[in-house]
Design a protein around this motif. Structure first.
Motif, PDB file in Angstrom:
ATOM      1  N   GLN A  82       0.883  -0.929  -0.354  1.00 54.11           N
ATOM      2  CA  GLN A  82      -0.191  -0.075  -0.028  1.00 54.11           C
ATOM      3  C   GLN A  82       0.623   1.316   0.064  1.00 54.11           C
ATOM      4  O   GLN A  82       0.505   2.397  -0.885  1.00 54.11           O
ATOM      5  CB  GLN A  82      -0.789   0.068   1.020  1.00 54.11           C
ATOM      6  N   ARG A  86       1.197   4.515  -3.011  1.00 56.60           N
ATOM      7  CA  ARG A  86       0.917   5.439  -2.740  1.00 56.60           C
ATOM      8  C   ARG A  86       2.275   6.622  -2.746  1.00 56.60           C
ATOM      9  O   ARG A  86       1.820   7.555  -3.738  1.00 56.60           O
ATOM     10  CB  ARG A  86       0.633   5.536  -0.811  1.00 56.60           C
ATOM     11  N   HIS A  90      -0.770   5.977  -6.676  1.00 58.89           N
ATOM     12  CA  HIS A  90      -1.631   5.243  -6.612  1.00 58.89           C
ATOM     13  C   HIS A  90      -2.477   5.228  -5.089  1.00 58.89           C
ATOM     14  O   HIS A  90      -1.353   4.930  -4.539  1.00 58.89           O
ATOM     15  CB  HIS A  90      -1.637   4.088  -7.321  1.00 58.89           C
ATOM     16  N   ASP A  91      -3.454   5.384  -4.479  1.00 56.80           N
ATOM     17  CA  ASP A  91      -4.252   5.557  -3.739  1.00 56.80           C
ATOM     18  C   ASP A  91      -5.015   4.462  -3.367  1.00 56.80           C
ATOM     19  O   ASP A  91      -5.746   4.262  -3.900  1.00 56.80           O
ATOM     20  CB  ASP A  91      -4.759   6.532  -3.624  1.00 56.80           C
ATOM     21  N   ASN A  93      -6.640   0.578  -1.318  1.00 55.78           N
ATOM     22  CA  ASN A  93      -6.940   0.289  -0.170  1.00 55.78           C
ATOM     23  C   ASN A  93      -5.820  -1.641  -0.555  1.00 55.78           C
ATOM     24  O   ASN A  93      -6.588  -2.174  -0.984  1.00 55.78           O
ATOM     25  CB  ASN A  93      -7.899  -0.043   0.303  1.00 55.78           C
TER      26      ASN A  93
END
Ligand SMILES: C=CC1=C(C)c2cc3[nH]c(cc4nc(cc5[nH]c(cc1n2)c(C)c5CCC(=O)O)C(CCC(=O)O)=C4C)c(C)c3C=C
Ligand code: FE2
Ligand code: FE2
Length: 386
Positions: A82, A86, A90-91, A93
């Motif tokens: 994750q 980021r 790229h955000d 989950n």
């Protein structure tokens, strides 16, 4: 781009000794692990095998501290992935879905729905595809998708196999080189790849590409290593009396010792985390076998876990999958590409007469199994399955 999620698929492992038996029950309840002609026999047989195997398996988990490190390591990998995504802008989950223990795949899917994820990359943490691992998780997900119109709104894509990614291959070669360079004579050391085995019938009858992928993977890693070392590939962790992929790790170690090999660097190749088969089976059982056979230096390459280059490559793989044409369940688990259920072929259907007799014989077989479990004597004990 809508809300993005990544679902990491893994096997799961018992976290404490009391979990071992129910974990084994879940594992042997999976038709991708034990393939029976009669689905109704699956649970009783899973109960029998998990009950009889529990003690030995518990002893093994006891030797590595009483439980599997798989959940902790997979959570660390998810966090690292994750963060890396980021860092690349790229955000997303990252979720974990285990096949046989917590957090179960069903829980992960419920969270993905609750978080209103719109685009989902499904990434098994097995570099090579096998019917028994990634295939089993895909099969379960496909069923969940079919049953739930809410999930059908999510645009998902699968990454079925990824062992040939340069970042993964480079990271493996780097770990091997690091281990070799610790030794007094690195070039004279034998590199020993030990892959988790599968029954030979998976490859020969059901069309599992696993063996081909494992073989190709070792070739790619040796090419990236670019050293003069000799190497061997063997298969470990056989369960039950039937034939599995060969050579078996214990036999291959003995053969090398007979040939005068003195130093081995063992490379676990089919899994990216430490787990019971590395920490107990390789580090304790195979080490003992090797030393008794005359191997003087038995060394092991660590699993990738949260290796920086590996995590970075996984993040790239996710970004590339978001841009590429989608890969759907129907692209991976079609029986003509990989025959997942040989028992579904008409050979088992035969005629209504034969089906009645199949059922009666299965019932007799099941009663015989029960009797054997209670009495402690019988053909399965004789061949070592119980
Ligand atoms: C790529 C990896 C794996 C393949 C292929 C695979 C096939 C397979 N496994 C069993 C039976 C068992 N597996 C067990 C544990 C286990 N298996 C894998 C990976 C693969 N299995 C891992 C990573 C683990 C360990 C998880 C952990 O707790 O750390 C077990 C339980 C342990 C034991 O009792 O030895 C069994 C049983 C079969 C039958 C099979 C293919 C058909
Ligand atoms: Fe396994
Ligand atoms: Fe084992």
């Amino acid at each position: 781009m809508g809300r993005v999620g990544v679902l990491l698929l893994n096997l799961g492992g018992p976290e404490q000794i009391e979990d071992v038996r129910p974990f084994l029950f879940n594992l042997f309840s999976d038709p991708e692990i034990i393939r029976l002609p009669f689905p109704w026999l699956q649970k009783p047989l899973a109960w029998l095998i998990s009950s009889s195997r529990a003690k030995q398996s518990q002893d093994n988990y006891q030797q590595i501290g009483g439980g599997s490190p798989l959940r902790r390591i997979t959570e660390e990998q998810a966090q690292a992935l994750q963060a890396s995504l980021r860092h690349k802008g790229h955000d997303a989950n990252v979720y974990i879905g285990m096949r046989y223990w917590y957090p179960f795949t069903e829980e992960a899917v419920a969270r993905i729905k609750r978080d209103s994820i719109e685009q989902l990359v499904i990434l098994p943490l097995y570099p090579q595809f096998s019917i028994s691992t990634s295939g089993s998780s895909f099969r379960l997900l496909e069923r969940l998708w079919l049953e739930d119109p809410g999930l059908q709104r999510i645009s998902y894509t699968l990454i079925p196999t990824w062992y040939s990614r340069p970042g993964y291959v480079r990271a493996m070669a780097e770990l091997i080189a690091r281990e070799l360079d610790r030794l007094p004579d690195p070039d004279a050391t034998h590199v020993f790849f030990s892959a988790h085995g599968v029954p030979s019938s998976y490859v020969e009858e059901a069309g599992d590409p696993y063996q081909k992928e494992i073989e190709h993977c070792t070739q790619l890693i040796m090419k990236a290593l670019n050293r003069p070392n000799d190497y061997t590939l063997a298969y470990q962790s056989r369960v039950g009396p039937m034939e599995w992929l060969q050579p078996y790790t214990e036999d291959a170690i003995a053969t090398l010792a007979d040939q005068g090999v003195k130093d081995l660097v063992v490379v676990p190749i089919s899994f990216v985390s430490e787990h019971i088969e590395t920490l107990q089976e390789i580090d304790i059982e195979y080490r003992e076998i090797a030393e008794e056979a005359g191997i003087e230096g038995f060394h092991r390459v660590p699993a990738l876990n949260t290796h920086g280059g590996f995590i970075d490559d996984m993040a790239d793989m996710v970004v590339e999958a978001l841009k590429a044409p989608r890969c759907l369940f129907s692209d991976v688990v079609q029986p003509e590409k990989v025959k997942l259920y040989p028992q579904e072929r008409s050979a088992w259907g035969l005629t209504p007469f034969a089906e009645v007799w199949n059922g009666r014989l299965a019932m007799v077989g099941f009663l015989a199994l029960l009797l054997e479990l209670v009495s402690g004597q019988g053909p399965l004990h004789f061949v070592g399955l119980l």
